[in-house]
Design an enzyme around this catalytic site. Structure first.
Site, PDB file in Angstrom:
ATOM      1  N   GLY A   1      16.518   1.657  21.132  1.00 42.27           N
ATOM      2  CA  GLY A   1      15.778   2.567  22.000  1.00 42.27           C
ATOM      3  C   GLY A   1      14.400   2.054  22.343  1.00 42.27           C
ATOM      4  O   GLY A   1      13.512   2.834  22.725  1.00 42.27           O
ATOM      5  N   THR A   2      14.207   0.748  22.274  1.00 44.25           N
ATOM      6  CA  THR A   2      12.892   0.135  22.444  1.00 44.25           C
ATOM      7  C   THR A   2      12.248   0.481  23.780  1.00 44.25           C
ATOM      8  O   THR A   2      11.119   0.989  23.835  1.00 44.25           O
ATOM      9  CB  THR A   2      13.010  -1.397  22.319  1.00 44.25           C
ATOM     10  OG1 THR A   2      13.585  -1.721  21.048  1.00 44.25           O
ATOM     11  CG2 THR A   2      11.654  -2.061  22.462  1.00 44.25           C
TER      12      THR A   2
ATOM     13  N   TRP B   1      13.069   2.680  25.991  1.00 41.42           N
ATOM     14  CA  TRP B   1      12.983   4.133  26.167  1.00 41.42           C
ATOM     15  C   TRP B   1      11.690   4.659  25.545  1.00 41.42           C
ATOM     16  O   TRP B   1      10.903   5.344  26.203  1.00 41.42           O
ATOM     17  CB  TRP B   1      14.205   4.761  25.495  1.00 41.42           C
ATOM     18  CG  TRP B   1      14.345   6.246  25.642  1.00 41.42           C
ATOM     19  CD1 TRP B   1      13.948   7.014  26.694  1.00 41.42           C
ATOM     20  CD2 TRP B   1      14.962   7.119  24.699  1.00 41.42           C
ATOM     21  NE1 TRP B   1      14.278   8.334  26.464  1.00 41.42           N
ATOM     22  CE2 TRP B   1      14.899   8.421  25.255  1.00 41.42           C
ATOM     23  CE3 TRP B   1      15.568   6.932  23.465  1.00 41.42           C
ATOM     24  CZ2 TRP B   1      15.423   9.526  24.580  1.00 41.42           C
ATOM     25  CZ3 TRP B   1      16.091   8.036  22.808  1.00 41.42           C
ATOM     26  CH2 TRP B   1      16.014   9.325  23.359  1.00 41.42           C
TER      27      TRP B   1
ATOM     28  N   THR C   1       7.135  -5.746  18.741  1.00 43.54           N
ATOM     29  CA  THR C   1       7.742  -6.798  17.944  1.00 43.54           C
ATOM     30  C   THR C   1       9.041  -6.291  17.339  1.00 43.54           C
ATOM     31  O   THR C   1       9.135  -5.132  16.926  1.00 43.54           O
ATOM     32  CB  THR C   1       6.822  -7.329  16.833  1.00 43.54           C
ATOM     33  OG1 THR C   1       7.474  -8.428  16.185  1.00 43.54           O
ATOM     34  CG2 THR C   1       6.497  -6.267  15.798  1.00 43.54           C
ATOM     35  N   HIS C   2      10.043  -7.168  17.325  1.00 40.48           N
ATOM     36  CA  HIS C   2      11.286  -6.902  16.594  1.00 40.48           C
ATOM     37  C   HIS C   2      11.246  -7.525  15.207  1.00 40.48           C
ATOM     38  O   HIS C   2      12.198  -7.387  14.442  1.00 40.48           O
ATOM     39  CB  HIS C   2      12.479  -7.485  17.360  1.00 40.48           C
ATOM     40  CG  HIS C   2      12.745  -6.834  18.686  1.00 40.48           C
ATOM     41  ND1 HIS C   2      12.819  -5.477  18.849  1.00 40.48           N
ATOM     42  CD2 HIS C   2      12.964  -7.374  19.916  1.00 40.48           C
ATOM     43  CE1 HIS C   2      13.080  -5.196  20.126  1.00 40.48           C
ATOM     44  NE2 HIS C   2      13.164  -6.328  20.778  1.00 40.48           N
TER      45      HIS C   2
ATOM     46  N   SER D   1      25.618  -2.105  20.759  1.00 40.14           N
ATOM     47  CA  SER D   1      24.685  -2.273  21.870  1.00 40.14           C
ATOM     48  C   SER D   1      24.168  -3.705  21.939  1.00 40.14           C
ATOM     49  O   SER D   1      24.017  -4.278  23.033  1.00 40.14           O
ATOM     50  CB  SER D   1      23.519  -1.292  21.709  1.00 40.14           C
ATOM     51  OG  SER D   1      22.663  -1.349  22.834  1.00 40.14           O
TER      52      SER D   1
ATOM     53  N   PHE E   1      17.741   9.055  30.674  1.00 42.01           N
ATOM     54  CA  PHE E   1      18.381   7.742  30.745  1.00 42.01           C
ATOM     55  C   PHE E   1      18.615   7.290  32.184  1.00 42.01           C
ATOM     56  O   PHE E   1      18.240   6.169  32.559  1.00 42.01           O
ATOM     57  CB  PHE E   1      19.708   7.779  29.980  1.00 42.01           C
ATOM     58  CG  PHE E   1      20.434   6.460  29.964  1.00 42.01           C
ATOM     59  CD1 PHE E   1      20.143   5.514  29.009  1.00 42.01           C
ATOM     60  CD2 PHE E   1      21.404   6.180  30.910  1.00 42.01           C
ATOM     61  CE1 PHE E   1      20.803   4.295  28.992  1.00 42.01           C
ATOM     62  CE2 PHE E   1      22.067   4.960  30.907  1.00 42.01           C
ATOM     63  CZ  PHE E   1      21.769   4.025  29.939  1.00 42.01           C
TER      64      PHE E   1
ATOM     65  N   LYS F   1      24.438   2.579  28.005  1.00 49.63           N
ATOM     66  CA  LYS F   1      24.979   3.936  27.889  1.00 49.63           C
ATOM     67  C   LYS F   1      23.965   4.891  27.273  1.00 49.63           C
ATOM     68  O   LYS F   1      23.874   6.049  27.679  1.00 49.63           O
ATOM     69  CB  LYS F   1      26.253   3.945  27.037  1.00 49.63           C
ATOM     70  CG  LYS F   1      27.443   3.262  27.680  1.00 49.63           C
ATOM     71  CD  LYS F   1      28.673   3.397  26.782  1.00 49.63           C
ATOM     72  CE  LYS F   1      29.895   2.767  27.409  1.00 49.63           C
ATOM     73  NZ  LYS F   1      31.087   2.899  26.534  1.00 49.63           N
ATOM     74  N   GLY F   2      23.258   4.445  26.253  1.00 52.99           N
ATOM     75  CA  GLY F   2      22.271   5.292  25.601  1.00 52.99           C
ATOM     76  C   GLY F   2      22.871   6.459  24.844  1.00 52.99           C
ATOM     77  O   GLY F   2      22.233   7.500  24.685  1.00 52.99           O
TER      78      GLY F   2
END
Length: 299
Positions: free
Chosen positions: A58-59, A61, A102-103, A133, A229, A260-261
């Site tokens: 959900g980054t 978003w 950052t991931h 996803s 979305f 899709k979310g």
């Protein structure tokens, strides 16, 4: 740093950078070590917010949600600057109010954030939905770190050879859980993707309070409408979603981040055997952290 390229017996391909026993995405800047040092030393500016997510949680978003709240308008902010994939100079060139992403796991975020001098918003998502996803994300792009079947991807996903953020998602979650317990200096808001989907208005208000902002109820309802979305996907699919950074991976540099979310989409992808394997590994790796898998799953 070591460059690793793997082709298994079924023709699945994976390549990544390995540094000090951890695996990093091949797009990680430079020789990994030097850039990690730059990230760790980054001091930020007053008012900065660091978004910390495992990929496909959900980054974009949450990024656009926060940017609307902070800017007090409904403008689409596109794709965030990612610390591990872009020079620190690009972070410094952002205009206030600044938010960057950052991931990387907790062990690699800026020391200033670990000391509480940069606010953090950290988002987690059901690992099964995250895996699906992420696989579809790779399938939608060129020049990616993994090419192959979902079955083999899932085996990589649950291992520490996974091509992501220096660890598997399980290690990522464990390190953040340990930080929550051990580091009382953290200035962090923890969000769950599923909670956002279930009660978006409540979490938009939570974000607003965390940022010490005063926004009207009407404006926050407008944020809720503008981060739906389909509305974000429509904006992202326009020229607003184009980036120079990712032009070699996707048309117009527009990352395929809105698919899709949904919650529970893993049920349409996992076989019974894959689900049993995933549950067993999750229980083995995460049970001692008090993070049962069912707390992520909402129907």
């Amino acid at each position: 740093m070591e460059l690793v390229k793997i082709v298994d017996e079924f023709g699945n391909k994976m390549h990544y950078k390995r540094y000090q026993g951890r695996t990093y995405h091949p797009d990680f800047l430079g020789n990994v070590g030097d850039h990690l040092t730059e990230i760790a030393a980054y001091q930020g500016q007053p008012g900065d917010v660091l978004l910390c997510t495992f990929p496909k949680s959900g980054t974009h978003w949450v990024f656009n949600m926060v940017q609307m709240i902070r800017a007090n308008n409904y403008d689409y902010s596109g794709t965030p600057v990612v610390m591990e994939f872009q020079p620190i100079s690009e972070v410094e060139s952002l205009t206030s109010p600044r938010m960057y992403l950052t991931h990387l796991g907790y062990h690699s975020i800026p020391m200033a954030a670990r000391q509480g001098n940069i606010k953090i918003i950290q988002v987690l998502r059901n690992p099964k939905d995250t895996a699906v996803s992420y696989y579809e994300f790779f399938n939608s792009m060129k020049n990616v770190a993994y090419e192959g079947t979902f079955d083999c991807f899932l085996k990589y996903f649950i291992s520490n050879e996974f091509v992501a953020v220096g660890s598997s998602m399980f290690t990522y979650m464990k390190e953040w859980e340990e930080a929550k317990k051990d580091n009382k200096k953290l200035n962090v808001l923890y969000l769950r993707y599923e909670d956002l989907k279930k009660n978006l208005s409540e979490n938009i208000l939570k974000i607003t309070k965390f940022l010490n902002l005063d926004r009207t109820e009407d404006f926050l309802r407008g944020v809720e409408e503008n981060v739906l979305f389909e509305r974000l996907k429509e904006k992202h699919d326009s020229n607003l979603g184009e980036t120079e950074r990712w032009k070699n991976n996707a048309e117009g540099g527009r990352l395929p981040v809105y698919r899709k979310g949904r919650i529970g989409d893993w049920k349409n992808k996992f076989t019974v055997a894959q689900n049993e394997m995933f549950d067993a590994v999750y229980k083995e790796k995460m049970e001692e952290m008090g993070l049962p898998l069912d707390e992520f799953v909402f129907e």
